[in-house]
Motif scaffolding. Sequence first.
Motif, PDB file in Angstrom:
ATOM      1  N   PRO A   3      13.188  22.737 -15.552  1.00 21.97           N
ATOM      2  CA  PRO A   3      12.743  22.843 -14.153  1.00 21.97           C
ATOM      3  C   PRO A   3      11.318  22.310 -13.955  1.00 21.97           C
ATOM      4  O   PRO A   3      11.044  21.639 -12.956  1.00 21.97           O
ATOM      5  N   PHE A   4      10.425  22.592 -14.910  1.00 22.91           N
ATOM      6  CA  PHE A   4       9.054  22.085 -14.788  1.00 22.91           C
ATOM      7  C   PHE A   4       9.050  20.557 -14.808  1.00 22.91           C
ATOM      8  O   PHE A   4       8.364  19.916 -13.991  1.00 22.91           O
ATOM      9  N   THR A   5       9.806  19.953 -15.697  1.00 23.19           N
ATOM     10  CA  THR A   5       9.871  18.491 -15.771  1.00 23.19           C
ATOM     11  C   THR A   5      10.404  17.920 -14.468  1.00 23.19           C
ATOM     12  O   THR A   5       9.873  16.936 -13.944  1.00 23.19           O
ATOM     13  N   GLU A   6      11.432  18.536 -13.913  1.00 25.29           N
ATOM     14  CA  GLU A   6      11.972  18.088 -12.625  1.00 25.29           C
ATOM     15  C   GLU A   6      10.906  18.168 -11.536  1.00 25.29           C
ATOM     16  O   GLU A   6      10.783  17.260 -10.706  1.00 25.29           O
ATOM     17  N   ASP A   7      10.133  19.255 -11.543  1.00 27.76           N
ATOM     18  CA  ASP A   7       9.072  19.409 -10.543  1.00 27.76           C
ATOM     19  C   ASP A   7       7.981  18.361 -10.732  1.00 27.76           C
ATOM     20  O   ASP A   7       7.463  17.810  -9.757  1.00 27.76           O
ATOM     21  N   VAL A   8       7.619  18.072 -11.971  1.00 29.71           N
ATOM     22  CA  VAL A   8       6.614  17.049 -12.238  1.00 29.71           C
ATOM     23  C   VAL A   8       7.103  15.694 -11.741  1.00 29.71           C
ATOM     24  O   VAL A   8       6.364  14.958 -11.076  1.00 29.71           O
ATOM     25  N   VAL A   9       8.334  15.350 -12.042  1.00 25.74           N
ATOM     26  CA  VAL A   9       8.895  14.076 -11.582  1.00 25.74           C
ATOM     27  C   VAL A   9       8.866  14.007 -10.055  1.00 25.74           C
ATOM     28  O   VAL A   9       8.485  12.991  -9.473  1.00 25.74           O
ATOM     29  N   ARG A  10       9.243  15.089  -9.398  1.00 25.22           N
ATOM     30  CA  ARG A  10       9.220  15.137  -7.928  1.00 25.22           C
ATOM     31  C   ARG A  10       7.804  14.921  -7.399  1.00 25.22           C
ATOM     32  O   ARG A  10       7.588  14.122  -6.479  1.00 25.22           O
ATOM     33  N   VAL A  11       6.833  15.612  -7.983  1.00 20.26           N
ATOM     34  CA  VAL A  11       5.436  15.469  -7.549  1.00 20.26           C
ATOM     35  C   VAL A  11       4.965  14.032  -7.763  1.00 20.26           C
ATOM     36  O   VAL A  11       4.366  13.427  -6.868  1.00 20.26           O
ATOM     37  N   LEU A  12       5.249  13.482  -8.921  1.00 14.78           N
ATOM     38  CA  LEU A  12       4.807  12.118  -9.214  1.00 14.78           C
ATOM     39  C   LEU A  12       5.401  11.110  -8.232  1.00 14.78           C
ATOM     40  O   LEU A  12       4.700  10.218  -7.746  1.00 14.78           O
ATOM     41  N   LYS A  13       6.660  11.260  -7.920  1.00 12.82           N
ATOM     42  CA  LYS A  13       7.305  10.332  -6.994  1.00 12.82           C
ATOM     43  C   LYS A  13       6.749  10.447  -5.576  1.00 12.82           C
ATOM     44  O   LYS A  13       6.895   9.529  -4.776  1.00 12.82           O
TER      45      LYS A  13
END
Length: 107
Positions: A3-13
């Motif tokens: 979930p953290f990785t998914e959130d990081v990817v979302r923030v980066l995008k």
Amino acid sequence: MTPFTEDVVRVLKSIPEGIVVTYGQVARLAGSPRAARQVVRILHSMSEKHNLPWHRVVNARGEINVPGEEAKAEQRRRLREEGVSFTEDGRVDWNKITQKADQPKKG
């Protein structure tokens, strides 16, 4: 992906063109303020696969912190193409980034 990785990817995008953030800011926005090093790992391992704007992320001092002179030059070139300014000592000029972020969006 965690979930953290998914959130990081979302923030980066979601980082707009011409805006620069720190690894720590991304970690905080993804819900884990002490995970800046994890953000570095995610950027390193997933930028190409997920087409992440890796060049818009720098360290807390505003320095380009990617390994290798070629990668550093590419990051600086990409940021300059997006209108990002640098100080004389090579750091991101945060004052100009803040001014740009505060301006109203066109459209």
